[in-house]
Design an enzyme around this catalytic site. Structure first.
Site, PDB file in Angstrom:
ATOM      1  N   LYS A   1       0.805  -1.233   0.000  1.00 20.58           N
ATOM      2  CA  LYS A   1       0.000   0.000   0.000  1.00 20.58           C
ATOM      3  C   LYS A   1       0.835   1.280   0.000  1.00 20.58           C
ATOM      4  O   LYS A   1       0.373   2.328  -0.428  1.00 20.58           O
ATOM      5  CB  LYS A   1      -0.951   0.016   1.211  1.00 20.58           C
ATOM      6  CG  LYS A   1      -2.079  -0.999   1.124  1.00 20.58           C
ATOM      7  CD  LYS A   1      -3.205  -0.464   0.312  1.00 20.58           C
ATOM      8  CE  LYS A   1      -4.535  -1.213   0.395  1.00 20.58           C
ATOM      9  NZ  LYS A   1      -4.586  -2.571   0.823  1.00 20.58           N
TER      10      LYS A   1
ATOM     11  N   SER B   1       0.886  -9.967  -0.816  1.00 21.45           N
ATOM     12  CA  SER B   1       0.661  -8.518  -0.748  1.00 21.45           C
ATOM     13  C   SER B   1       0.964  -7.881   0.597  1.00 21.45           C
ATOM     14  O   SER B   1       1.156  -6.664   0.670  1.00 21.45           O
ATOM     15  CB  SER B   1      -0.784  -8.217  -1.163  1.00 21.45           C
ATOM     16  OG  SER B   1      -1.667  -9.068  -0.457  1.00 21.45           O
TER      17      SER B   1
END
Ligand SMILES: *Cc1c(COP(=O)(O)O)cnc(C)c1O
Length: 329
Positions: free
Chosen positions: A55, A308
């Site tokens: 992110k 991720s």
């Protein structure tokens, strides 16, 4: 491919902007998954990214693109945790005031890491959609800039820099397996890979419990979903009723979607730890789970799985590991 508002050029510009802030993460071979899948399988370690998830790429690109005036006023975001932490981190680094609005289910470990970075943390509602309404009001009141977690061109372009790294380290890649929630990650990666080589397949993986994008694509419009507790807390939340980018992009680019159960996610986390000594959070392990349980229909021969994120609390990780050990006798 039809024309888009966001192009490969935006992704290269994102990289120029964020290159000193984010890490180029390793892409490691998985012998165990390669044997299982009868293919070459590599794992992209975004769990090793600064702030523990990808992110930071999108959040940095967005905040570094703001005008001086916007930076002076500050930013606001709604997050299931990892995006909030990334926004708090880059804001602190740049001296920008940040307000992070979360919903009630966000785990305590993620709240703490946001507070530690000096951001203002506010619980804005019982689920993501409620928190978003709250944040929109506060944004107007205080003149803040919204840094959306996925539905923003700069955020999508930032996440797309993963695609550049995949092509550089694994030029012969034919399949990317990518965790899917709001779709910023997969939109950026798919835009990048398919701009370079349209035949590369991109597969999105969500959890069975509340897969907003998958349900919305099935319905042909954005649908509200019930948020249920899940190990993949980073993938929980709705799509934004006025979604402008990711619903269209994910629909256009994704070749296949896969859903994984809570048990499969837990097995993916355990596999990552035992086989590779990697700590992955549930949302970061769904790609591995999809391959482990042979849920991908057309997996290709040269596969990259995006792991991720790794922001799981120690008690949750220990519980998952204990359960897996019991199951395996
Ligand atoms: C946010 C997040 C995702 C999903 O990204 P989207 O852009 O919302 O699809 C996947 N994994 C982790 C660890 C995340 O934090």
């Amino acid at each position: 491919m039809t024309t888009n508002d966001i192009t490969l050029r935006d992704i290269y510009q994102a990289r120029r902007r964020i290159v000193g802030t984010v890490t180029k993460t390793p892409l490691v071979e998985s012998q165990a998954l390669s044997e299982l899948a009868g293919a070459r399988v590599r794992i992209k370690l975004e769990n090793l990214q600064v702030t523990g998830s990808f992110k930071l790429r999108g959040a940095s690109n967005k905040i570094m693109s703001l005008t001086d005036k916007e930076r002076e006023r500050g930013v606001i975001t709604v997050s299931s945790g990892n995006h909030g932490r990334a926004v708090a981190y880059i804001s602190q680094k740049l001296g920008v005031r940040a307000v992070i609005v979360i919903s009630e289910p966000v785990p305590e470990n993620k709240r703490q890491s946001i507070r530690k970075l000096g951001a203002e943390l506010i619980v804005g509602g019982k689920d993501y959609d409620q928190a978003l309404i709250f944040a929109d009001r506060l944004k107007e009141e205080r003149g803040l800039t919204m840094v959306h977690a996925f539905d923003d061109p700069q955020v999508i372009a930032g996440q797309g820099t993963i695609g550049l790294e995949l092509i550089e380290d694994f030029p012969e890649i034919d399949t990317a397996i990518v965790p899917l929630s709001g779709g910023g990650l997969i939109s950026g990666i798919a835009l990048c890979l398919k701009s370079i080589h349209p035949a590369i397949r991109v597969i999105g993986v969500s959890m069975e419990r509340g897969p907003a994008m998958v349900e919305s694509l099935k319905a042909g419009k954005i649908v509200e979903i019930l948020e249920e507790p899940t190990l993949a807390d980073a993938l929980a939340g709705g799509l934004n009723l006025d979604n402008a980018y990711t619903f269209r992009m994910a629909g256009e680019y994704m070749d296949e979607t896969v859903l994984v159960s809570e048990e499969e996610i837990a097995a993916g986390m355990a596999f990552a730890l035992e086989e590779h000594h990697l700590v992955l959070e549930g949302g970061g392990a769904v790609g591995i789970a999809a391959l482990l349980y042979e849920k991908v229909e057309k997996a290709g021969e040269r596969i990259a799985i995006v792991a991720s994120g790794g922001n799981v609390s120690t008690p949750v990780l220990l519980e998952v590991m204990a359960r897996q050990q019991n199951r395996n006798g």
